[in-house]
Scaffold this motif. Structure first.
Motif, PDB file in Angstrom:
ATOM      1  N   PRO A  83      -2.050   4.344  -9.328  1.00 33.82           N
ATOM      2  CA  PRO A  83      -3.179   3.898  -8.354  1.00 33.82           C
ATOM      3  C   PRO A  83      -4.431   4.210  -9.349  1.00 33.82           C
ATOM      4  O   PRO A  83      -4.512   4.683 -10.446  1.00 33.82           O
ATOM      5  CB  PRO A  83      -3.047   5.455  -7.371  1.00 33.82           C
ATOM      6  CG  PRO A  83      -1.560   5.596  -7.354  1.00 33.82           C
ATOM      7  CD  PRO A  83      -1.276   5.479  -8.937  1.00 33.82           C
ATOM      8  N   ASN A 136      -0.137   8.373  -4.783  1.00 34.08           N
ATOM      9  CA  ASN A 136      -1.261   9.307  -4.550  1.00 34.08           C
ATOM     10  C   ASN A 136      -0.812  10.608  -4.158  1.00 34.08           C
ATOM     11  O   ASN A 136      -1.340  11.816  -4.747  1.00 34.08           O
ATOM     12  CB  ASN A 136      -2.073   8.713  -3.863  1.00 34.08           C
ATOM     13  CG  ASN A 136      -3.222   7.683  -4.411  1.00 34.08           C
ATOM     14  OD1 ASN A 136      -3.603   8.193  -5.538  1.00 34.08           O
ATOM     15  ND2 ASN A 136      -3.655   6.764  -3.922  1.00 34.08           N
ATOM     16  N   ALA A 137       0.134  10.600  -3.185  1.00 36.04           N
ATOM     17  CA  ALA A 137       0.554  11.703  -2.499  1.00 36.04           C
ATOM     18  C   ALA A 137       1.366  12.840  -3.157  1.00 36.04           C
ATOM     19  O   ALA A 137       1.312  14.077  -3.586  1.00 36.04           O
ATOM     20  CB  ALA A 137       1.421  11.340  -1.138  1.00 36.04           C
ATOM     21  N   GLU A 171       0.863  -1.239   0.046  1.00 33.83           N
ATOM     22  CA  GLU A 171       0.051  -0.103  -0.107  1.00 33.83           C
ATOM     23  C   GLU A 171       1.044   1.255   0.018  1.00 33.83           C
ATOM     24  O   GLU A 171       0.519   2.327  -0.536  1.00 33.83           O
ATOM     25  CB  GLU A 171      -1.008   0.166   1.235  1.00 33.83           C
ATOM     26  CG  GLU A 171      -1.924  -1.353   1.324  1.00 33.83           C
ATOM     27  CD  GLU A 171      -3.034  -0.947   0.274  1.00 33.83           C
ATOM     28  OE1 GLU A 171      -3.274   0.258  -0.255  1.00 33.83           O
ATOM     29  OE2 GLU A 171      -3.368  -2.204  -0.141  1.00 33.83           O
ATOM     30  N   GLN A 172       2.095   1.242   0.497  1.00 36.28           N
ATOM     31  CA  GLN A 172       2.933   2.326   0.659  1.00 36.28           C
ATOM     32  C   GLN A 172       3.370   2.856  -0.780  1.00 36.28           C
ATOM     33  O   GLN A 172       3.387   3.980  -0.960  1.00 36.28           O
ATOM     34  CB  GLN A 172       4.370   1.824   1.531  1.00 36.28           C
ATOM     35  CG  GLN A 172       5.183   3.119   1.487  1.00 36.28           C
ATOM     36  CD  GLN A 172       6.418   2.751   2.242  1.00 36.28           C
ATOM     37  OE1 GLN A 172       6.775   1.699   2.630  1.00 36.28           O
ATOM     38  NE2 GLN A 172       7.143   3.640   2.627  1.00 36.28           N
ATOM     39  N   ASP A 182       0.359   4.539  -1.883  1.00 30.30           N
ATOM     40  CA  ASP A 182      -0.106   5.936  -1.197  1.00 30.30           C
ATOM     41  C   ASP A 182       1.102   6.987  -1.466  1.00 30.30           C
ATOM     42  O   ASP A 182       0.461   8.233  -1.802  1.00 30.30           O
ATOM     43  CB  ASP A 182       0.140   5.486   0.220  1.00 30.30           C
ATOM     44  CG  ASP A 182      -0.965   4.496   0.992  1.00 30.30           C
ATOM     45  OD1 ASP A 182      -2.165   4.550   0.200  1.00 30.30           O
ATOM     46  OD2 ASP A 182      -0.852   4.212   1.910  1.00 30.30           O
TER      47      ASP A 182
END
Length: 190
Positions: free
Chosen positions: A99, A11-12, A4-5, A8
């Motif tokens: 993502p 996305n960031a 997930e990192q 994530d």
């Protein structure tokens, strides 16, 4: 497996795509970059059991903005290729990790050199039946869909525009593309 990192972080990055933010998160980027390189190396090892592949390349996250109107400095995905052994084999594989269900896998011939493209076209001109049987198979279609790729509006020079396989002969790129959901697909695969 892709954590997930990774998603994530991407996305960031999409929300904060500037050099200051990226420098502040460089350590996190290096961690997810190493994870993605490990995924590509694992995929390379798996492909070696089924095909003659000889190189894996993970693309840089930095965009080349010199001639682009879009000056966003970073890609918001990881992408990489796995090449087949040359000169005996051509084509290759591509994995795109992004993502929001924008991830995909692709295989085939992207931007073949003019000699390879001419050879592919000549093969289709002589007999495309074996390829037609594969791409028209219902199981194949349910997995891959149709052959993709840019194509000419008319027949390439030296080819008959009324040839029954002109739809394949006109293609400049020939590849198969499948959208994937990273979280589900890669966990099942690895």
């Amino acid at each position: 497996m892709i954590s997930e990192q990774v998603l994530d972080f991407l996305n960031a990055l999409e929300k904060n795509n500037d050099r200051v933010w990226f420098q502040d998160h460089k350590t996190e980027f290096r961690t997810v970059e190493q994870e993605m390189k490990a995924v590509f190396n694992e995929l390379f090892t798996l492909l070696k059991t089924h095909d003659d592949v000889d190189a894996v390349k993970v693309f840089r996250i930095y965009r080349d903005v010199r001639f682009s109107k879009n000056k966003v400095p970073y890609k918001t995905h990881f992408g990489g290729t796995i090449h087949r052994v040359k000169p005996q084999l051509r084509g290759g594989y591509y994995l795109h990790v992004e993502p929001d269900n924008k991830s995909f896998i692709a295989t085939g011939f992207w931007d073949p050199n003019k000699e390879d493209l001419l050879r592919i076209r000549k093969e289709f001109e002589v007999d495309a039946q074996e390829v037609r049987d594969i791409i028209n198979d219902s199981r194949f279609k349910s997995t891959w869909g149709t052959v993709e790729g840019d194509e000419l509006k008319t027949a390439p020079k030296g080819f008959d525009k009324t040839h029954p396989d002109i739809d394949l002969i006109r293609k400049n790129n020939l590849f198969l593309l499948k959208n994937i959901q990273i979280r589900k697909c890669l966990r099942q695969t690895f």
